[in-house]
Motif scaffolding. Sequence first.
Motif, mmCIF file in Angstrom:
data_model
loop_
_atom_site.group_PDB
_atom_site.id
_atom_site.type_symbol
_atom_site.label_atom_id
_atom_site.label_comp_id
_atom_site.label_asym_id
_atom_site.label_seq_id
_atom_site.Cartn_x
_atom_site.Cartn_y
_atom_site.Cartn_z
ATOM 1 N N SER A 166 -4.793 6.400 11.630
ATOM 2 C CA SER A 166 -6.208 6.759 11.518
ATOM 3 C C SER A 166 -6.467 7.310 10.124
ATOM 4 O O SER A 166 -5.563 7.445 9.303
ATOM 5 C CB SER A 166 -6.585 7.780 12.599
ATOM 6 O OG SER A 166 -5.791 8.941 12.476
ATOM 7 N N GLY A 167 -7.723 7.622 9.874
ATOM 8 C CA GLY A 167 -8.107 8.228 8.608
ATOM 9 C C GLY A 167 -7.900 7.308 7.417
ATOM 10 O O GLY A 167 -8.135 6.103 7.478
ATOM 11 N N PHE A 168 -7.450 7.904 6.320
ATOM 12 C CA PHE A 168 -7.294 7.166 5.066
ATOM 13 C C PHE A 168 -6.305 6.013 5.198
ATOM 14 O O PHE A 168 -6.520 4.934 4.653
ATOM 15 C CB PHE A 168 -6.869 8.129 3.949
ATOM 16 C CG PHE A 168 -6.840 7.489 2.593
ATOM 17 C CD1 PHE A 168 -8.012 7.128 1.950
ATOM 18 C CD2 PHE A 168 -5.629 7.237 1.956
ATOM 19 C CE1 PHE A 168 -7.989 6.528 0.697
ATOM 20 C CE2 PHE A 168 -5.592 6.639 0.707
ATOM 21 C CZ PHE A 168 -6.782 6.283 0.074
ATOM 22 N N PHE A 195 0.847 -1.197 0.000
ATOM 23 C CA PHE A 195 0.000 0.000 0.000
ATOM 24 C C PHE A 195 0.876 1.239 0.000
ATOM 25 O O PHE A 195 2.067 1.182 0.323
ATOM 26 C CB PHE A 195 -0.933 0.020 1.223
ATOM 27 C CG PHE A 195 -0.210 0.156 2.521
ATOM 28 C CD1 PHE A 195 0.008 1.402 3.092
ATOM 29 C CD2 PHE A 195 0.278 -0.962 3.176
ATOM 30 C CE1 PHE A 195 0.696 1.530 4.287
ATOM 31 C CE2 PHE A 195 0.973 -0.852 4.375
ATOM 32 C CZ PHE A 195 1.180 0.401 4.935
ATOM 33 N N SER A 196 0.275 2.337 -0.368
ATOM 34 C CA SER A 196 0.895 3.645 -0.202
ATOM 35 C C SER A 196 -0.206 4.590 0.250
ATOM 36 O O SER A 196 -1.390 4.338 0.031
ATOM 37 C CB SER A 196 1.553 4.130 -1.496
ATOM 38 O OG SER A 196 0.590 4.251 -2.521
ATOM 39 N N VAL A 197 0.182 5.658 0.897
ATOM 40 C CA VAL A 197 -0.782 6.643 1.376
ATOM 41 C C VAL A 197 -0.355 8.002 0.824
ATOM 42 O O VAL A 197 0.648 8.567 1.267
ATOM 43 C CB VAL A 197 -0.843 6.675 2.922
ATOM 44 C CG1 VAL A 197 -1.856 7.705 3.397
ATOM 45 C CG2 VAL A 197 -1.171 5.287 3.481
ATOM 46 N N PRO A 198 -1.099 8.510 -0.172
ATOM 47 C CA PRO A 198 -0.743 9.814 -0.738
ATOM 48 C C PRO A 198 -0.833 10.920 0.318
ATOM 49 O O PRO A 198 -1.760 10.936 1.134
ATOM 50 C CB PRO A 198 -1.799 10.026 -1.828
ATOM 51 C CG PRO A 198 -2.373 8.667 -2.103
ATOM 52 C CD PRO A 198 -2.260 7.912 -0.820
ATOM 53 N N ALA A 225 -4.284 13.944 7.150
ATOM 54 C CA ALA A 225 -4.568 15.187 7.868
ATOM 55 C C ALA A 225 -3.314 16.040 8.046
ATOM 56 O O ALA A 225 -3.388 17.258 8.021
ATOM 57 C CB ALA A 225 -5.178 14.869 9.238
ATOM 58 N N ASP A 226 -2.163 15.394 8.203
ATOM 59 C CA ASP A 226 -0.931 16.147 8.436
ATOM 60 C C ASP A 226 -0.124 16.418 7.167
ATOM 61 O O ASP A 226 0.935 17.009 7.211
ATOM 62 C CB ASP A 226 -0.048 15.438 9.461
ATOM 63 C CG ASP A 226 0.366 14.039 9.032
ATOM 64 O OD1 ASP A 226 0.096 13.653 7.866
ATOM 65 O OD2 ASP A 226 0.961 13.328 9.860
ATOM 66 N N GLY A 227 -0.642 15.950 6.012
ATOM 67 C CA GLY A 227 0.053 16.178 4.754
ATOM 68 C C GLY A 227 1.287 15.318 4.556
ATOM 69 O O GLY A 227 2.085 15.565 3.657
ATOM 70 N N ILE A 228 1.439 14.310 5.414
ATOM 71 C CA ILE A 228 2.584 13.406 5.294
ATOM 72 C C ILE A 228 2.061 12.037 4.881
ATOM 73 O O ILE A 228 1.268 11.425 5.584
ATOM 74 C CB ILE A 228 3.363 13.292 6.619
ATOM 75 C CG1 ILE A 228 3.897 14.666 7.027
ATOM 76 C CG2 ILE A 228 4.497 12.281 6.489
ATOM 77 C CD1 ILE A 228 4.498 14.709 8.407
#
Length: 191
Positions: free
Chosen positions: A132-134, A62-65, A70-73
Amino acid sequence: MPTLDIALMGNPVLARLASPVEDPGDPAIAALVADMLETMTAANGVGLAAPQVGRSLQLVIFSVPAERTADGIGFPPTVLINPQIEPLGDATDEAYEGCLSVPGLTGRVPRWRTIGYRGLGNDGKPIEREVSGFHARVIQHECDHLWGRLYLSRMRDMSSLAFADELRRQIEAAREVEQPETAPSAMGEDA
């Protein structure tokens, strides 16, 4: 490194429990990971599980764009072998998800908001995170593939199931009528 064929809904490999990876250091696992990364990139996905490429193994990538956090990281492409997840609290969020094994469709899926996950990286070293989140959504979606589930089985309301292109057209039409601050949010990416 070849791109691999992606198993589509209805393929029996997507409906069964995947086997643990016995030897994460096996060169065949490294080769599978390389092919899966190429396949995920070519398909514009954010995640891919080994069963999606016909291998009934407990392995996800996986990758998380950054723009989805929320923190842009974001997180670069990551390998997770024999993963385990645990919800951290009862809070859930519902959002649109797509899947490379269910092309063209999207639907609203509830997921735990915050989870802990652990497993092994491609180098055999332990990985343990609370997210958390995406990021949490992607991990839950990919691990579902290891347990023989597609996102459709988690949907509470099948009336949200839509063709992704049609939903995009509806969102764009709403944005033309409404101010951008009140337009519906974009749906999730394919995993």
